[in-house]
Design an enzyme around this catalytic site. Structure first.
Site, PDB file in Angstrom:
ATOM      1  N   LYS A 124       0.873  -1.180   0.000  1.00  0.00           N
ATOM      2  CA  LYS A 124       0.000   0.000   0.000  1.00  0.00           C
ATOM      3  C   LYS A 124       0.906   1.224   0.000  1.00  0.00           C
ATOM      4  CE  LYS A 124      -3.689   2.469   2.300  1.00  0.00           C
ATOM      5  NZ  LYS A 124      -4.876   2.416   3.132  1.00  0.00           N
ATOM      6  N   ASP A 230     -13.526   5.475   8.869  1.00  0.00           N
ATOM      7  CA  ASP A 230     -13.823   5.413   7.422  1.00  0.00           C
ATOM      8  C   ASP A 230     -14.335   4.013   7.104  1.00  0.00           C
ATOM      9  OD1 ASP A 230     -14.069   6.302   4.823  1.00  0.00           O
ATOM     10  OD2 ASP A 230     -11.988   5.935   4.295  1.00  0.00           O
TER      11      ASP A 230
HETATM   12  N1  LIG Z   1      -4.018  -6.292   1.727  1.00  0.00           N
HETATM   13  C1  LIG Z   1      -4.840  -6.183   0.689  1.00  0.00           C
HETATM   14  N2  LIG Z   1      -5.187  -7.290  -0.019  1.00  0.00           N
HETATM   15  C2  LIG Z   1      -6.027  -7.178  -1.074  1.00  0.00           C
HETATM   16  N3  LIG Z   1      -6.561  -6.018  -1.523  1.00  0.00           N
HETATM   17  C3  LIG Z   1      -6.239  -4.887  -0.872  1.00  0.00           C
HETATM   18  C4  LIG Z   1      -5.375  -4.899   0.266  1.00  0.00           C
HETATM   19  N4  LIG Z   1      -5.229  -3.638   0.683  1.00  0.00           N
HETATM   20  C5  LIG Z   1      -5.980  -2.873  -0.131  1.00  0.00           C
HETATM   21  N5  LIG Z   1      -6.590  -3.604  -1.076  1.00  0.00           N
HETATM   22  C6  LIG Z   1      -7.467  -3.102  -2.151  1.00  0.00           C
HETATM   23  O1  LIG Z   1      -7.116  -1.782  -2.502  1.00  0.00           O
HETATM   24  C7  LIG Z   1      -8.173  -0.869  -2.219  1.00  0.00           C
HETATM   25  C8  LIG Z   1      -7.604   0.422  -1.636  1.00  0.00           C
HETATM   26  O2  LIG Z   1      -6.987   0.144  -0.388  1.00  0.00           O
HETATM   27  P1  LIG Z   1      -7.275   1.017   0.895  1.00  0.00           P
HETATM   28  O3  LIG Z   1      -8.732   1.120   1.116  1.00  0.00           O
HETATM   29  O4  LIG Z   1      -6.445   0.475   2.004  1.00  0.00           O
HETATM   30  O5  LIG Z   1      -6.658   2.407   0.471  1.00  0.00           O
HETATM   31  P2  LIG Z   1      -7.344   3.815   0.143  1.00  0.00           P
HETATM   32  O6  LIG Z   1      -6.555   4.837   0.827  1.00  0.00           O
HETATM   33  O7  LIG Z   1      -8.814   3.766   0.310  1.00  0.00           O
HETATM   34  O8  LIG Z   1      -7.024   3.931  -1.360  1.00  0.00           O
HETATM   35  P3  LIG Z   1      -7.848   4.759  -2.438  1.00  0.00           P
HETATM   36  O9  LIG Z   1      -7.707   6.177  -2.094  1.00  0.00           O
HETATM   37  O10 LIG Z   1      -7.124   4.321  -3.644  1.00  0.00           O
HETATM   38  O11 LIG Z   1      -9.269   4.250  -2.400  1.00  0.00           O
HETATM   39  C9  LIG Z   1      -9.098  -1.610  -1.292  1.00  0.00           C
HETATM   40  O12 LIG Z   1     -10.419  -1.176  -1.389  1.00  0.00           O
HETATM   41  C10 LIG Z   1      -8.921  -3.053  -1.711  1.00  0.00           C
HETATM   42  O13 LIG Z   1      -9.743  -3.357  -2.799  1.00  0.00           O
HETATM   43 MG   LIG Z   2     -10.157   2.562   1.164  1.00  0.00          MG
END
Ligand SMILES: Nc1ncnc2c1ncn2[C@@H]1O[C@H](COP(=O)(O)OP(=O)(O)OP(=O)(O)O)[C@@H](O)[C@H]1O
Ligand SMILES: [Mg+2]
Length: 297
Positions: A124, A230
């Site tokens: 991430k 969130d």
């Molecule tokens: N460990 C993981 N394994 C599989 N998929 C993941 C994982 N972490 C994140 N994702 C996928 O990536 C997406 C975005 O991750 P996350 O929600 O942690 O970040 P975010 O800050 O919301 O990112 P964005 O601003 O891009 O939406 C998640 O909704 C999920 O689909």
């Molecule tokens: Mg997210």
């Protein structure tokens, strides 16, 4: 394997000198918007000519960006920042290689990667400030003269915060990502098998899923003094095979000591109940649920 993250691709061709200068620019950016070439010369011990050569190479590789004003200076690019973080994660034997992007979003990019045992892992990469650079700049102007914020330290701060929250929860039985390491704005974690709830078309028993979310929020609140802040249908991943969920995305989680903690908890569930109401026709009483989580009942 194909390497699609630019900062990872260029990393293997970077010389030690280039890495050293890249690091130095990062440090100098804590003091100002651009790292003056003059300062790079002073701190690196390289000659002016050597530094010119190295920075122009890094500029060509798009890891630094040149600026000419009252002085000639450089700033990092996100690719340069990625390269610095990945270099450390590689040296710490956390990340052996980076693969394709899983998702590129507003606040972060998610990439497939492998560890040194060739297990699939996930990165991430926090991009806080990338989309709202102007806002950051405005905020920075307000802080003028005090201390220096840049997009990179904001991204790092957010990543660090998420890592700290996840670390605190690793020993819990809560279904959350397992963290494998972090450097700067990049967190390495396990791959979660599942689909964002928002994209799921078949839920066997939606009410059971909602009950689980409520139970997890209660544990988070009472045992770990945290509110997710969130907790949406985007941050809950559903595994159809196991009929289970995983909760992700914790950088904004707040302590229950925060004066607005209960309001934010209520906001989270108002939002979730909208989703469950519209999609699965379940609409519990918000007050009852918040009271249940907070433990006043
Ligand atoms: N460990 C993981 N394994 C599989 N998929 C993941 C994982 N972490 C994140 N994702 C996928 O990536 C997406 C975005 O991750 P996350 O929600 O942690 O970040 P975010 O800050 O919301 O990112 P964005 O601003 O891009 O939406 C998640 O909704 C999920 O689909
Ligand atoms: Mg997210």
């Amino acid at each position: 394997m194909s390497i699609t993250l630019y900062g990872a691709r260029v990393l293997k061709d970077l010389s030690n000198q280039e890495l050293r200068v890249l690091n130095m620019v990062e440090t100098l950016l804590k003091k100002g918007e651009y790292a003056p070439v003059e300062k790079i010369v002073t701190y690196s011990g390289y000659t002016g000519k050597e530094v010119s050569f190295i920075v122009s190479k890094l500029n060509k590789k798009k890891l630094l960006r040149r600026w000419t004003g009252q002085f000639v200076g450089y700033t990092l690019t996100f690719a340069g920042f990625d390269a610095l973080a990945l270099n450390i994660l590689y040296n710490k034997k956390v990340v052996a290689g980076v693969g394709r992007a899983k998702g590129v979003g507003k606040e972060s990019d998610i990439y497939h990667a492998i560890d040194f045992e060739e297990n699939e892992i996930m990165l991430k990469i926090n991009r806080t400030g990338r989309a709202s650079f102007q806002q950051v700049k405005k905020r920075r102007d307000l802080l003028k003269g005090k201390f220096h914020y840049n997009v990179f330290s904001l991204a790092e701060l957010s990543s660090k915060r998420e890592y700290e929250v996840l670390s605190k929860l690793q020993e819990s039985k809560l279904p959350i990502p397992k963290i494998l390491g972090r450097n700067r704005h990049i967190i390495a974690m396990n791959v979660i098998e599942g689909t964002e709830l928002v994209k799921v078309q078949n839920l066997k028993k939606p009410i059971k899923i909602l009950e689980k979310v409520i139970e997890y929020a209660k544990i988070l609140y009472n045992k770990y003094n945290l509110v997710h802040a969130d907790l949406t249908e985007y941050n809950i991943l559903y595994n159809e095979k196991k009929d289970s969920i995983t909760i992700i995305d914790f950088p904004q989680a707040i302590s229950t000591d925060h004066p607005d903690a209960d309001l934010i908890l209520e906001r989270d569930f108002n939002h979730l109940f909208n989703y469950f109401g519209n999609k699965w026709f379940i609409s519990p009483e918000i007050e009852d649920v918040v009271e249940y989580i907070v433990g006043k009942k």
